[in-house]
Design a protein around this motif. Structure first.
Motif, PDB file in Angstrom:
ATOM      1  N   THR A  70      41.335  58.355  80.874  1.00 32.34           N
ATOM      2  CA  THR A  70      40.634  59.334  80.040  1.00 32.34           C
ATOM      3  C   THR A  70      41.601  60.271  79.324  1.00 32.34           C
ATOM      4  O   THR A  70      41.193  61.015  78.442  1.00 32.34           O
ATOM      5  N   ASN A  73      43.895  58.905  73.984  1.00 30.52           N
ATOM      6  CA  ASN A  73      42.993  58.767  72.843  1.00 30.52           C
ATOM      7  C   ASN A  73      43.800  58.931  71.556  1.00 30.52           C
ATOM      8  O   ASN A  73      45.007  59.110  71.609  1.00 30.52           O
ATOM      9  N   THR A  93      43.583  52.607  67.236  1.00 26.82           N
ATOM     10  CA  THR A  93      42.652  52.463  68.352  1.00 26.82           C
ATOM     11  C   THR A  93      43.516  52.284  69.596  1.00 26.82           C
ATOM     12  O   THR A  93      44.448  51.479  69.596  1.00 26.82           O
TER      13      THR A  93
END
Length: 160
Positions: A70, A73, A93
């Motif tokens: 997490t 990004n 991405t």
């Protein structure tokens, strides 16, 4: 305390209370009790400093330990380019494979600058390992290479 000197070596003979004080002083001076190894990069494709990277391939970075997925990004994994014509960022991405501890970065477009004058930099910041420890910010710089296009010329014999 008694100091004895023998052939360029200094030997201290300490009284028991002085020896205990010295040991406590040494113990209180030494570093951290946290011996947790830092997660490090063990490989990247392209490698840092590469000069013939593919302009179309994904970029991969493999770490020595699991990461907190997490914490990765597009905000903290960025791909930028610096050329004689200026600076630009390429949208990416980001994905993570927990089995191999590998981040894969997929640029939204092919990378430009096959003339060797453009440096691309993959920057990773504020990424955490699985225990929540921050990994030191890292930058991997490289240049891409475009293979020359084969050209065929057909000559015909004739009167000019």
């Amino acid at each position: 305390m008694k100091v004895v000197r023998r052939k360029n070596n200094l030997i201290l003979t300490l009284l028991p209370s002085c020896a205990l004080s010295l040991l406590l002083l040494i113990a209180s001076c030494g570093g951290s009790s946290d011996n947790t190894p830092t997660t490090t990069i063990i490989s990247s494709t392209p490698a840092n400093g590469a000069i013939r990277a593919s302009p179309t391939a994904n970029l991969t970075v493999t770490f020595s330990a699991p990461l907190n997925s997490t914490s990765m990004n597009g905000a903290n994994v960025q791909l930028s380019s610096q050329s004689p014509y200026g600076y630009s960022e390429t949208p990416v991405t980001v994905s993570y494979d927990n089995a191999t501890n590998t981040i894969t970065v997929n640029p939204s477009t092919s990378l430009f600058g096959g003339d060797g004058r453009t440096t691309h930099t993959l920057t990773m910041s504020s990424i955490q390992d699985a225990a929540g420890n921050l990994i030191p910010d890292t930058a991997i710089s490289f240049k891409v290479y475009f293979a020359p296009v084969a050209q065929t010329a057909i000559y015909t014999a004739g009167i000019v």
